[in-house]
Scaffold this motif. Structure first.
Motif, mmCIF file in Angstrom:
data_model
loop_
_atom_site.group_PDB
_atom_site.id
_atom_site.type_symbol
_atom_site.label_atom_id
_atom_site.label_comp_id
_atom_site.label_asym_id
_atom_site.label_seq_id
_atom_site.Cartn_x
_atom_site.Cartn_y
_atom_site.Cartn_z
ATOM 1 N N LEU A 235 0.838 -1.025 0.097
ATOM 2 C CA LEU A 235 -0.016 0.077 -0.144
ATOM 3 C C LEU A 235 0.776 1.242 0.171
ATOM 4 C CD1 LEU A 235 -2.653 -0.865 2.562
ATOM 5 C CD2 LEU A 235 -2.697 -1.483 0.193
ATOM 6 N N LYS A 236 0.413 1.954 -0.809
ATOM 7 C CA LYS A 236 1.152 3.460 -0.831
ATOM 8 C C LYS A 236 0.159 4.463 -0.645
ATOM 9 C CE LYS A 236 4.122 4.194 -4.108
ATOM 10 N NZ LYS A 236 4.659 4.311 -5.427
ATOM 11 N N ALA B 255 -16.959 14.931 -6.356
ATOM 12 C CA ALA B 255 -15.917 15.070 -5.400
ATOM 13 C C ALA B 255 -15.251 16.075 -5.129
ATOM 14 C CB ALA B 255 -14.871 14.063 -5.739
ATOM 15 N N SER B 256 -14.808 16.656 -4.172
ATOM 16 C CA SER B 256 -13.816 17.977 -3.888
ATOM 17 C C SER B 256 -12.743 18.119 -4.702
ATOM 18 C CB SER B 256 -13.698 18.066 -2.514
ATOM 19 O OG SER B 256 -12.650 17.155 -2.154
ATOM 20 N N ASP B 257 -12.329 19.253 -5.041
ATOM 21 C CA ASP B 257 -10.801 19.354 -5.672
ATOM 22 C C ASP B 257 -9.753 18.957 -4.836
ATOM 23 O OD1 ASP B 257 -12.393 20.141 -8.161
ATOM 24 O OD2 ASP B 257 -12.483 22.177 -7.438
ATOM 25 N N ALA B 258 -9.836 19.267 -3.653
ATOM 26 C CA ALA B 258 -9.012 18.672 -2.747
ATOM 27 C C ALA B 258 -8.322 17.186 -2.696
ATOM 28 C CB ALA B 258 -9.277 19.200 -1.158
ATOM 29 N N LYS B 259 -7.107 17.119 -2.502
ATOM 30 C CA LYS B 259 -6.773 15.659 -2.316
ATOM 31 C C LYS B 259 -7.031 15.165 -1.151
ATOM 32 C CE LYS B 259 -2.739 16.594 -5.341
ATOM 33 N NZ LYS B 259 -0.987 16.257 -5.292
ATOM 34 N N ILE B 260 -7.505 13.666 -1.141
ATOM 35 C CA ILE B 260 -7.820 13.017 0.133
ATOM 36 C C ILE B 260 -6.873 12.002 0.069
ATOM 37 C CG2 ILE B 260 -9.695 11.702 1.206
ATOM 38 C CD1 ILE B 260 -11.660 13.331 -0.208
ATOM 39 N N PRO B 261 -5.860 11.913 0.984
ATOM 40 C CA PRO B 261 -4.829 10.971 0.936
ATOM 41 C C PRO B 261 -5.180 9.819 1.636
ATOM 42 C CG PRO B 261 -3.939 12.591 2.404
ATOM 43 C CD PRO B 261 -5.471 13.060 1.792
ATOM 44 N N THR B 262 -4.899 8.521 1.167
ATOM 45 C CA THR B 262 -5.230 7.442 2.255
ATOM 46 C C THR B 262 -4.243 6.278 1.400
ATOM 47 O OG1 THR B 262 -6.960 5.699 2.780
ATOM 48 C CG2 THR B 262 -6.983 6.600 0.275
ATOM 49 N N ASN B 263 -4.096 5.311 2.236
ATOM 50 C CA ASN B 263 -3.050 4.096 1.729
ATOM 51 C C ASN B 263 -3.992 3.161 0.776
ATOM 52 O OD1 ASN B 263 -0.982 4.889 3.385
ATOM 53 N ND2 ASN B 263 -1.800 4.095 5.037
ATOM 54 N N LEU B 264 -3.416 3.076 -0.273
ATOM 55 C CA LEU B 264 -3.977 2.296 -1.351
ATOM 56 C C LEU B 264 -3.121 1.221 -2.113
ATOM 57 C CD1 LEU B 264 -6.461 4.790 -2.965
ATOM 58 C CD2 LEU B 264 -7.038 3.243 -1.311
ATOM 59 N N ASN B 265 -3.539 0.342 -2.597
ATOM 60 C CA ASN B 265 -2.792 -0.394 -3.755
ATOM 61 C C ASN B 265 -3.711 -0.071 -5.038
ATOM 62 O OD1 ASN B 265 -2.740 -2.961 -5.666
ATOM 63 N ND2 ASN B 265 -1.056 -3.074 -4.260
ATOM 64 N N THR B 266 -3.085 0.950 -5.798
ATOM 65 C CA THR B 266 -4.072 1.485 -6.950
ATOM 66 C C THR B 266 -4.711 0.454 -7.883
ATOM 67 O OG1 THR B 266 -2.029 1.735 -8.290
ATOM 68 C CG2 THR B 266 -2.416 3.634 -6.964
ATOM 69 N N ASP C 2 -9.933 -6.669 3.958
ATOM 70 C CA ASP C 2 -8.701 -7.307 4.415
ATOM 71 C C ASP C 2 -7.487 -6.559 4.106
ATOM 72 O OD1 ASP C 2 -10.406 -9.217 5.192
ATOM 73 O OD2 ASP C 2 -9.649 -10.631 3.854
ATOM 74 N N TYR C 3 -7.336 -5.985 2.767
ATOM 75 C CA TYR C 3 -6.188 -5.394 2.421
ATOM 76 C C TYR C 3 -6.043 -3.857 2.962
ATOM 77 C CZ TYR C 3 -5.473 -9.663 -0.409
ATOM 78 O OH TYR C 3 -5.333 -10.849 -0.954
ATOM 79 N N HIS C 4 -7.208 -3.077 2.839
ATOM 80 C CA HIS C 4 -7.026 -1.599 2.674
ATOM 81 C C HIS C 4 -7.997 -1.428 4.372
ATOM 82 C CE1 HIS C 4 -6.792 -1.937 -1.193
ATOM 83 N NE2 HIS C 4 -6.286 -0.622 -1.303
ATOM 84 N N LYS C 5 -8.152 -2.303 5.296
ATOM 85 C CA LYS C 5 -8.721 -2.162 6.345
ATOM 86 C C LYS C 5 -10.025 -1.161 6.565
ATOM 87 C CE LYS C 5 -5.421 -4.613 7.685
ATOM 88 N NZ LYS C 5 -5.703 -5.925 7.913
ATOM 89 N N GLY C 6 -10.810 -1.094 5.545
ATOM 90 C CA GLY C 6 -11.884 -0.440 5.171
ATOM 91 C C GLY C 6 -13.455 -1.361 5.459
ATOM 92 N N ILE C 7 -14.461 -0.808 4.817
ATOM 93 C CA ILE C 7 -15.738 -1.360 5.119
ATOM 94 C C ILE C 7 -16.632 -0.971 3.867
ATOM 95 C CG2 ILE C 7 -18.165 -1.292 6.326
ATOM 96 C CD1 ILE C 7 -16.666 -0.338 8.933
ATOM 97 N N ILE C 8 -17.002 -2.384 3.073
ATOM 98 C CA ILE C 8 -17.763 -1.974 2.024
ATOM 99 C C ILE C 8 -19.282 -2.640 2.509
ATOM 100 C CG2 ILE C 8 -17.090 -4.101 1.088
ATOM 101 C CD1 ILE C 8 -17.766 -3.023 -1.746
#
Length: 339
Positions: free
Chosen positions: A193-194, A223-234, A313-319
């Motif tokens: 993840l980056k 979406a907003s024009d601002a960047k929203i950083p998060t750890n991702l595998n693109t 499992d990989y990004h520790k999020g919820i869907i």
């Protein structure tokens, strides 16, 4: 208890020359069965095998007597039909415990069988996952050969001075195939993840499918024009977005409105995909994420299952399925932690 009562009566009816050793031995050997001796008026004369400390309280002894009366009929002891006394008794503490042993054994057996079943199920799931992982990696390997060939053909087309617009589109599709191969090669192993801008990655997947979908579908990206950083595998996260968008397109049968919205709130980024498709009943909200489950006539039912694994499992999020109504459409929601 009948033998004990007979021994008591033997003691009362015997004379001075009678041998009462056996009767005394019978009475003395009662070390477990609680009993209370009462007279005709119901007055307690003596008791045996009750808790010696609690027995100091008359209420405890009286309570035990009531319990004995509810369990068994008393045994009458008398001397020639006179001077009647009654022996009340109940089951021993050991016998009471033994009545629960079969239940305990059944529970232990059930637990043992459950462990065996879970072990067997986990082994079966592990074997299935191993098979899918092997197939995915083999697919990625097989795609690599025609990809190399296609790159060579693109070079030849450039030398032949073919229209650059056509070559650009072919290059996009070749890059797309390369991305798919990389995704399949990553199945079964923890991806790196980056720190990435989730808005840009999502927009990239959104634009790719919008350009290749029916023009009767109205696409909307908010979406907003601002960047929203998060750890991702693109590559894997792009796969999740594409799965959700493809499912929405299929649900609308190539006609309707599709909206993707990205919002940031309290160190979380929320990505929602809404469509105006056929919708689904609430009872399917969790089932659709199970491997092999699908409402389509075609398909293996793996897209949403893989998406759930990638997100949780990989990004520790919820869907989740946020909402859905039959004939009105559905909304899927992804929550990811920001950095």
């Amino acid at each position: 208890m009948e033998i004990l009562a007979a021994a008591q009566e033997e003691l009362k009816t015997g004379d001075l020359d009678t041998n009462v050793d056996l009767s005394l031995k019978v009475i003395e050997n009662n070390k477990s069965i609680p009993m209370i001796l009462v007279d005709e008026k119901g007055t307690i004369e003596t008791f045996q095998n009750l808790d010696s400390v609690k027995a100091l309280d008359e209420k405890y002894v009286q309570g035990q007597l009531e319990k004995m009366k509810s369990q068994n009929n008393p045994i009458e002891v008398s001397y020639r039909g006179k001077n009647k006394k009654f022996i009340y008794y109940r089951d021993s503490d050991l016998l009471n415990k033994l009545t629960y042993y079969p239940i305990a054994l059944i529970l232990i057996l059930f637990l043992f069988l459950s462990v065996i079943y879970l072990f067997y199920s986990s082994n079966k799931v592990a074997e299935t996952n191993k098979l899918w992982t092997g197939m995915a990696k083999e697919t990625a390997h097989q795609i690599g050969t025609p990809l190399s060939s296609l790159l060579g053909w693109i070079a030849i087309l450039k030398m032949e001075k073919v229209n650059d617009k056509y070559i650009d589109e072919i290059e996009k599709d070749v890059a797309r195939l390369n991305t798919i191969a990389n995704r399949f090669s990553k199945i079964g192993s923890a991806p790196a993840l980056k720190k990435e801008n989730v808005v840009a990655i999502t927009k990239q997947a959104f634009d790719y499918l919008e350009s290749r979908s029916s023009k009767q579908i109205v696409f909307s990206f908010r979406a907003s024009d601002a960047k929203i950083p998060t750890n991702l595998n693109t590559e894997l996260f792009g796969w999740v977005i594409e799965n959700l968008l493809k499912n929405a397109i299929d649900a609308m049968q190539k006609e309707g409105s599709l909206e993707l919205r990205i919002e940031e709130n309290l160190k979380k980024v929320k990505i929602s995909v809404s469509d105006t498709g056929k919708g689904m009943p609430k009872k399917l909200f969790k089932q659709i994420f199970k491997p092999g489950f699908t409402t389509k006539k075609r398909g293996w039912g793996l897209g949403l299952s893989l998406s759930k694994r990638i997100v949780e499992d990989y990004h520790k999020g919820i869907i989740t399925v946020k909402k859905s109504e039959i004939g009105k459409g559905s909304t899927f929601e992804i929550l990811l932690p920001t950095v």
